[in-house]
Design a protein around this motif. Structure first.
Motif, PDB file in Angstrom:
ATOM      1  N   LEU A   1       0.839  -1.205   0.000  1.00 35.65           N
ATOM      2  CA  LEU A   1       0.000   0.000   0.000  1.00 35.65           C
ATOM      3  C   LEU A   1       0.869   1.248   0.000  1.00 35.65           C
ATOM      4  CD1 LEU A   1      -2.839  -0.997   2.504  1.00 35.65           C
ATOM      5  CD2 LEU A   1      -3.026  -0.775   0.021  1.00 35.65           C
ATOM      6  N   ARG A   2       1.903   1.253   0.807  1.00 32.49           N
ATOM      7  CA  ARG A   2       2.785   2.426   0.867  1.00 32.49           C
ATOM      8  C   ARG A   2       3.550   2.625  -0.444  1.00 32.49           C
ATOM      9  NH1 ARG A   2       4.442   0.078   6.606  1.00 32.49           N
ATOM     10  NH2 ARG A   2       2.734   0.973   7.855  1.00 32.49           N
TER      11      ARG A   2
ATOM     12  N   ALA B   1      -0.133   6.685   5.255  1.00 36.84           N
ATOM     13  CA  ALA B   1       0.239   7.265   3.964  1.00 36.84           C
ATOM     14  C   ALA B   1      -0.829   8.212   3.434  1.00 36.84           C
ATOM     15  CB  ALA B   1       0.482   6.147   2.952  1.00 36.84           C
ATOM     16  N   ALA B   2      -1.947   8.314   4.164  1.00 39.83           N
ATOM     17  CA  ALA B   2      -3.049   9.149   3.674  1.00 39.83           C
ATOM     18  C   ALA B   2      -2.727  10.624   3.832  1.00 39.83           C
ATOM     19  CB  ALA B   2      -4.305   8.808   4.459  1.00 39.83           C
TER      20      ALA B   2
ATOM     21  N   VAL C   1      -5.555   0.719   7.906  1.00 33.20           N
ATOM     22  CA  VAL C   1      -5.825   0.980   6.492  1.00 33.20           C
ATOM     23  C   VAL C   1      -7.256   1.466   6.364  1.00 33.20           C
ATOM     24  CG1 VAL C   1      -4.253  -0.902   5.845  1.00 33.20           C
ATOM     25  CG2 VAL C   1      -6.719  -1.314   5.865  1.00 33.20           C
TER      26      VAL C   1
ATOM     27  N   VAL D   1      -2.552  -0.649  -4.705  1.00 35.25           N
ATOM     28  CA  VAL D   1      -3.722  -0.427  -3.844  1.00 35.25           C
ATOM     29  C   VAL D   1      -4.894  -1.347  -4.166  1.00 35.25           C
ATOM     30  CG1 VAL D   1      -3.069   1.979  -3.482  1.00 35.25           C
ATOM     31  CG2 VAL D   1      -4.648   1.402  -5.344  1.00 35.25           C
TER      32      VAL D   1
ATOM     33  N   HIS E   1     -10.404   3.238  -0.272  1.00 39.53           N
ATOM     34  CA  HIS E   1     -10.274   4.569  -0.883  1.00 39.53           C
ATOM     35  C   HIS E   1     -10.347   4.442  -2.403  1.00 39.53           C
ATOM     36  CE1 HIS E   1      -8.948   8.691  -1.467  1.00 39.53           C
ATOM     37  NE2 HIS E   1      -8.002   8.261  -2.297  1.00 39.53           N
TER      38      HIS E   1
ATOM     39  N   TRP F   1      -7.395   0.544  -1.693  1.00 39.03           N
ATOM     40  CA  TRP F   1      -7.107   0.678  -0.269  1.00 39.03           C
ATOM     41  C   TRP F   1      -5.889   1.579  -0.105  1.00 39.03           C
ATOM     42  CZ3 TRP F   1     -10.075  -1.871   3.475  1.00 39.03           C
ATOM     43  CH2 TRP F   1     -11.020  -2.784   2.959  1.00 39.03           C
ATOM     44  N   GLU F   2      -5.758   2.141   1.079  1.00 39.18           N
ATOM     45  CA  GLU F   2      -4.576   2.930   1.392  1.00 39.18           C
ATOM     46  C   GLU F   2      -4.233   2.738   2.857  1.00 39.18           C
ATOM     47  OE1 GLU F   2      -5.394   7.015   0.607  1.00 39.18           O
ATOM     48  OE2 GLU F   2      -6.755   7.254   2.311  1.00 39.18           O
ATOM     49  N   SER F   3      -2.942   2.845   3.176  1.00 37.87           N
ATOM     50  CA  SER F   3      -2.539   2.790   4.583  1.00 37.87           C
ATOM     51  C   SER F   3      -2.832   4.137   5.220  1.00 37.87           C
ATOM     52  CB  SER F   3      -1.058   2.450   4.708  1.00 37.87           C
ATOM     53  OG  SER F   3      -0.260   3.468   4.147  1.00 37.87           O
TER      54      SER F   3
ATOM     55  N   GLY G   1       2.149   2.192  -3.293  1.00 39.67           N
ATOM     56  CA  GLY G   1       1.174   2.601  -4.292  1.00 39.67           C
ATOM     57  C   GLY G   1       0.429   1.471  -4.972  1.00 39.67           C
TER      58      GLY G   1
END
Length: 287
Positions: A231-232, A286-287, A274, A236, A277, A281-283, A234
């Motif tokens: 996720l970090r 990292a948002a 997480v 996702v 999104h 998904w996103e961490s 990119g």
């Protein structure tokens, strides 16, 4: 590895006989293993899929002895559909996991639900079924399914682990019925027990169960870490994650892997690590 023979009774210990059903697949390994417990009277654990050959093999093992119960660990189509016919012919109750009617929200990866599963008696944590010289105690182990039970044979410290812990691969956890949070908690629960050996629904007997369960927990935590790193970086969407995480795995198993990755994401979302999104998904960090 040469597949073991189906329909042949194999005595694992004086109180336990195993019979392999002829339903080998990418998701069932060599097939579903039915375990017959007892000597003068019996319990049949997970009679497997409905089919003439396996039904006849189980009747041959029973050999006219009284059957106290047909015991079900969970409601998947490779474990419970053989129960009604056996129950009728042997005059034995079907007991164990609770019935379940949830419609799944995605492709099944191990086996679909047995929608006709209807036990005569639902067992909860600590409930027992007993016969001459044997006692089976229900151990609630949700995660693979919401209603999954393992069964401890008190007299010999053997545990029939169903699909919660298997002798060939990690269990598929497929939301919404499968739940990774519950699955991890159920593994922790087994670590706190002193079972001598596990007899799983698929794969060989597990002779060092505590070691294996710790390994399963470690494996799942490694998967969590992989997901967060992807996720970090990119990546996702779940299919792209699976391609990175399951290198060398048979692509036929990708649907199973996608369901387990989703289960991890749901668990991580509950822990505020997480969030979903924009179709992916996103961490959170990292948002």
């Amino acid at each position: 590895m040469e597949a073991p023979p189906t329909g042949i009774p194999i005595v694992l210990e004086p109180l336990v006989t195993r019979v392999l059903a002829p339903n080998a697949s990418a998701y069932t390994y060599t097939g579903t293993q039915t375990h017959v417990v007892g000597t003068t009277d019996l319990a049949i654990i997970d009679p497997g899929p409905a089919g003439e050959a396996h039904h006849a093999a189980l009747l041959a093992v029973v050999a006219g002895r009284p059957v106290r119960a047909i015991v079900i660990t969970h409601h998947h189509r490779d474990h419970s559909p053989g129960a009604p016919r056996l129950a009728a012919e042997l005059d034995a109750p079907v007991v164990g996991a609770a019935p379940f009617a949830l419609e799944d929200d995605g492709p099944r990866s191990d086996a679909s639900f047995d929608h006709d599963y209807a036990p005569h008696r639902v067992l909860a944590e600590g409930d027992t079924v007993a016969g001459d010289g044997w006692t089976l105690e229900a151990i609630a182990t949700p995660g693979h399914t919401s209603n999954h039970l393992a069964f401890a044979l008190r007299e010999t410290k053997a545990l029939f682990s169903g699909d919660h812990v298997m002798g060939w691969a990690t269990s598929v956890v497929s939301p919404p019925d499968g739940d990774m949070t519950q699955y991890m908690a159920s593994l922790e629960k087994l670590i706190g027990r002193d079972d001598r050996i596990y007899y799983p629904g698929h794969g060989e007997a597990i002779e060092r169960p505590q070691r294996l369960v710790r390994g399963l927990l470690g494996h799942r935590k490694q998967r969590e870490g992989q997901i967060l790193r992807l996720l970090r970086a990119g990546i996702v969407e779940i299919p792209a994650m699976v391609e990175k995480m399951y290198v060398g795995v048979d692509p036929r198993l990708y649907p199973a892997a996608e369901r387990s990755v989703l289960a991890h994401l749901v668990d991580l979302e509950r822990r505020a690590l997480v969030r979903s999104h924009g179709g992916g998904w996103e961490s959170v960090d990292a948002a």
